[in-house]
Write a protein that holds these residues in place. Structure first.
Motif: not given
Length: 504
Positions: A304-317, A322-330
């Motif tokens: 649909m032409g939208i970049s969905l960028l996964p990430g990871y985090g915690l309240t404590e952090s 981290s964040g994924n700038p290349e979700p198509d590759l990884k």
């Protein structure tokens, strides 16, 4: 390993990267943003637009309300408000007055609000007018806690208080490493690092149009959605009622959405039913986290032409690790770790330390969470050869089988979730009638993909595909019972699946 922002340089232009600066404290950040973007619209709520200059002025008047009530810098001030302009104004006022904002979820009942006032040592409690009933127990039993309506104002203003990066900024509630709700204390340094981290890994950073549907009492909503929006001179549309989310999208036309995977799934389903315009023609990015993101979502949104960028985090952090700038590759990775932090792995568990980490839990420090300055995340993880992070489960969820093998349910679930017609799954320990402890699997199908299957026994087609995946797993990790659900799993307020416990 220690990281710098230069690893994200190739995902934006040099001018934008240079503009991403850490101001050290929210007071310094707000002084800059309220001046730099004075005439721009900061917040849209309930049919009204509030420029940065107006938000700055309203916060200054509310700082005077605090001063007139005898509040002093470094006091802890509770904020009990739903997503609203009242919340934003109060939060900016409290943190730029040098106080610590204790963010209380709006759904708390009156006895729990009273308990928080006592346990967290609140000096005052700011409440939204429609939530006044929830303050009545505290009003009766906590005479030393000053109750202040968020709608109050003052004829005078009070200036921004200059704090230090190490000063406390906000207390956010979290499940913690033990699963028990705790208040995590984040310094200005930690919060600012979290805010800045939200700017890395995509091209269009400043001057965006954000939509807010996540609760501001959740660290993902507060830091990545609200504060990064303000930091970047963007406009934030606050949904008054999440049921109206798609109507609000049609009106506001956001360019960036911050959601959990369950909301991303819902948005995708509706977009398929009613067309791409359900998300608006201007939508560019969806920032997705707080739970595992299926690669399926990444590929479908890309269509649909939208970049969905996964990430990871915690309240404590301070939310963002981290964040994924290349979700198509990884697509299975939660991305590259953000700067000014260090990571290490002990027996497969991810440990962290850095500028983004909390000071401690308030009221009940958890000694097990720290070891020689390193925070135990409780997450099983690893880095690949390119420095991308993968989360493979939780240490507390590991199932120890009768043969001594350890199994991470999340790692197995990822294998089943790779099937396009499986939306969610849960692997758990099951006791048979004969008393044997085995692994079982429950799955929730993805309706849109089921419709694409050949006519016939859909259930049997799903089971065949699940059995094929199961057969490829190591013998000790194979499930012995598979159930196809016709309803979703129970979920936490942050939309994570509630895991089954043996015996329940």
């Amino acid at each position: 390993m220690e990281l710098s922002k230069e690893i994200f340089a190739k995902y934006t232009d040099a001018a934008t990267l240079e503009k991403i600066r850490n101001y050290g404290t929210l007071s310094a950040m707000w002084r800059h943003c309220s001046h730099e973007y004075a005439s721009d619209i900061a917040i849209v709520y309930d049919g009204k637009e509030y420029a940065f200059s107006q938000l700055d002025n309203d916060a200054a008047h509310y700082r005077a309300v605090l001063a007139n009530a005898g509040i002093k810098p470094h006091d802890r001030i509770g904020i009990l408000a739903a997503n609203s302009y009242d919340f934003v104004k109060a939060f900016i006022a409290v943190t730029t007055f040098g106080c610590t904002a204790v963010v209380l979820p709006a759904q708390l009942d009156a006895p729990t609000v009273f308990g928080c006032c006592m346990k967290l040592g609140l000096r005052a409690l700011i409440y939204q007018e429609q939530l006044e009933e929830k303050t009545l127990v505290a009003k009766e039993k906590c005479p030393n806690v000053t109750l202040l309506c968020a709608a109050l104002s003052s004829e005078t203003t009070s200036p921004i208080y200059d704090v230090s990066p190490s000063d406390p900024c906000v207390v956010m509630f979290t499940g913690g490493t033990s699963g028990k709700s705790k208040g995590a204390l984040l310094s200005h340094r930690a919060v600012m690092q979290g805010v800045v981290n939200g700017c890395y890994g995509y091209r269009d950073v400043f001057g965006q149009r954000y939509l807010l549907v996540l609760p501001l009492s959740h660290v993902f909503g507060l830091i990545r959605n609200l504060l990064t929006s303000l930091y970047t001179g963007s406009t934030l549309f606050i949904c008054r009622n999440n049921k109206d989310m798609f109507r609000d999208i049609a009106v506001f036309k956001p360019t960036l959405l911050v959601v959990v995977p369950a909301l991303a799934e819902m948005a995708l389903t509706l977009s398929r039913q009613f067309g791409r315009n359900m998300l608006g023609a201007d939508m560019k990015y969806i920032i997705c986290g707080a739970a595992a993101v299926a690669p399926y979502l990444i590929s479908e949104y890309k269509k649909m032409g939208i970049s969905l960028l996964p990430g990871y985090g915690l309240t404590e952090s301070a939310n963002l690790v981290s964040g994924n700038p290349e979700p198509d590759l990884k697509p299975e990775s939660v991305g590259m770790p953000y700067p000014n932090q260090e990571l290490k792995f002990v027996n497969g568990e991810l440990l962290l330390r850095g500028d983004n980490m909390m000071d401690d839990y308030i009221g009940e420090p958890d000694e097990k969470a720290w070891e020689d300055g390193w925070f135990h995340t409780g997450d099983l993880a690893h880095l690949d050869e390119d420095g991308y992070l993968y989360i493979t489960g939780r240490t507390k969820d590991v199932i120890v089988l009768s043969n001594g093998e350890n199994v991470s349910p999340a790692e197995l679930e990822a294998q089943f979730n790779a099937l396009p017609f499986i939306q969610d799954s849960q692997v758990f320990e099951y006791v048979t009638e004969q008393g044997r402890h085995v692994l079982a699997l429950e799955v929730v199908p993805r309706p849109a993909e089921l419709a694409k299957l050949d006519a016939g026994d859909t259930k049997e087609l799903i089971l065949d595909a699940l059995r094929e995946v199961n057969a490829k797993l190591p013998a000790y990790a194979r499930v012995e019972k598979i159930t196809i659900r016709d309803t979703d799993f129970a979920r936490t307020p942050s939309m994570k699946i509630v895991r089954y416990k043996l015996g329940q």
